[in-house]
Design a protein around this motif. Structure first.
Motif, PDB file in Angstrom:
ATOM      1  N   ASP A 135       0.815  -1.219   0.000  1.00  0.00           N
ATOM      2  CA  ASP A 135       0.000   0.000   0.000  1.00  0.00           C
ATOM      3  C   ASP A 135       0.844   1.263   0.000  1.00  0.00           C
ATOM      4  O   ASP A 135       0.326   2.346  -0.282  1.00  0.00           O
ATOM      5  CB  ASP A 135      -0.914   0.029   1.232  1.00  0.00           C
ATOM      6  N   ARG A 137       3.315   3.762  -1.465  1.00  0.00           N
ATOM      7  CA  ARG A 137       3.884   4.154  -2.753  1.00  0.00           C
ATOM      8  C   ARG A 137       5.332   4.623  -2.586  1.00  0.00           C
ATOM      9  O   ARG A 137       6.214   4.221  -3.328  1.00  0.00           O
ATOM     10  CB  ARG A 137       3.040   5.266  -3.380  1.00  0.00           C
ATOM     11  N   LYS A 157       3.308   8.306   0.942  1.00  0.00           N
ATOM     12  CA  LYS A 157       2.109   8.209   0.107  1.00  0.00           C
ATOM     13  C   LYS A 157       1.583   6.781   0.187  1.00  0.00           C
ATOM     14  O   LYS A 157       2.302   5.826  -0.078  1.00  0.00           O
ATOM     15  CB  LYS A 157       2.423   8.563  -1.345  1.00  0.00           C
ATOM     16  N   ARG A 159      -1.721   3.980  -0.660  1.00  0.00           N
ATOM     17  CA  ARG A 159      -2.876   3.667  -1.519  1.00  0.00           C
ATOM     18  C   ARG A 159      -3.956   3.087  -0.615  1.00  0.00           C
ATOM     19  O   ARG A 159      -3.994   1.889  -0.336  1.00  0.00           O
ATOM     20  CB  ARG A 159      -2.463   2.671  -2.595  1.00  0.00           C
TER      21      ARG A 159
END
Length: 320
Positions: A135, A137, A157, A159
């Protein structure tokens, strides 16, 4: 500090923000801290996601072979005692330090500079479960962030898809034309009569909150029935041409019974052209009227005409 966010899959994301004791702190204090942190993580269901982040005051080094799936291949520096405690916790709980998983220059990984040696170290981490590493990034340091702290900002970052919170729809009460009461005394008397008829004879056994709800509900209900809502002040082009438009529509509906497709198509195009002509004529006359007010310096009528055409701006008011 912990924060729980709901995900669409009936699971949760648990954010845990920490500030770990520094290296010179007593061992008892550090042991107590990791005991409490371990207790917080153990209370989180295994199906939920964890986002552990903060200033850990720890150097984890780059020994990826010794700490497999805990450290990435792109660590920084050497490991110290605080780093060993952090790596032990991650190994026990199945966590991974995302700062060491991305191939970046060291200036985008180190977060703190030693005041004497001027060497940069990695002290601030963002940690997730091993299975949730997909998850993430990227995790990197944001250089140039100025503030009161000597640590650089770490940004990650992810997801993720958070569940949209369900909020009860807020219904604005219908507007009431209270201005009618200023000029119409008979309407005021009717409102008073209807209000007194709807209220109970005695309010002694009613609580203060319940009495206020009865009062407000009765007043608004009576006002809606007796006074009514305000009339629309803005104008639309089809209001003045309503009679002609209705006549044209009725004529067009008669042609729908015809079996000739070309006749129906011609009637349809003719209706559209006539309605469009009525609209253009209304706007042309309204534009001439507004222009006349502007040329004759009738400012009040000029802005009043604009307001009737475009309508007043919406004013959002919170109910009291």
């Amino acid at each position: 500090m912990t924060l729980r966010l709901q995900l669409p899959t009936k699971k949760y994301l648990h954010l845990i923000s920490v500030y770990v004791p520094t290296l010179p702190s007593p061992d008892e204090e550090k042991a107590e801290f990791y005991y409490e942190l371990n207790h917080v993580i153990n209370k989180i269901p295994t199906a939920d996601k964890i986002l552990l982040l903060g200033d850990f005051n720890a150097l984890v080094g780059r020994d990826n072979s010794a700490w497999d799936r805990v450290l990435g291949r792109h660590g920084v520096g050497n490991c110290n005692a605080n780093g060993f405690d952090l790596l032990t916790l991650c190994a026990e709980q199945g966590l991974t330090t995302t700062n060491t998983c991305f191939r970046l220059p060291e200036k985008y990984k180190t977060t703190w500079m030693h005041p004497r040696s001027k060497h940069w170290h990695l002290l601030d981490y963002i940690i997730v479960r091993r299975r949730d590493l997909g998850d993430v990034r990227i995790t990197r340091v944001m250089r140039g962030a100025q503030g009161w702290t000597d640590h650089r900002l770490v940004r990650s970052k992810l997801r993720l898809h958070l569940k949209i919170p369900r909020r009860a729809p807020h219904k604005h009460p219908a507007k009431i034309d209270w201005e009618k009461l200023i000029k119409n005394q008979e309407l005021t008397a009717k409102l008073d009569e209807a209000f007194h008829a709807g209220m109970p004879e005695s309010m002694e056994d009613v609580s203060l909150d319940e009495g206020w709800r009865l009062y407000a509900k009765n007043l608004r209900g009576c006002a809606s029935r007796v006074i009514g809502g305000p009339k629309r002040k803005n104008q639309d082009w089809f209001d003045d041409s309503d009679a002609e438009i209705r006549k044209l529509v009725e004529e067009y509906r008669r042609t729908l019974l015809s079996t000739d497709a070309s006749e129906r198509r011609g009637a349809h195009h003719g209706l559209k052209a006539k309605v469009r002509g009525l609209k253009n004529e209304w706007w042309a006359n309204k534009a001439l009227e507004i222009q006349y007010y502007a040329d004759t310096n009738q400012t009040d009528r000029f802005f009043e005409s604009l307001q009737t055409v475009f309508g007043p701006r919406y004013k959002k008011t919170a109910p009291i």
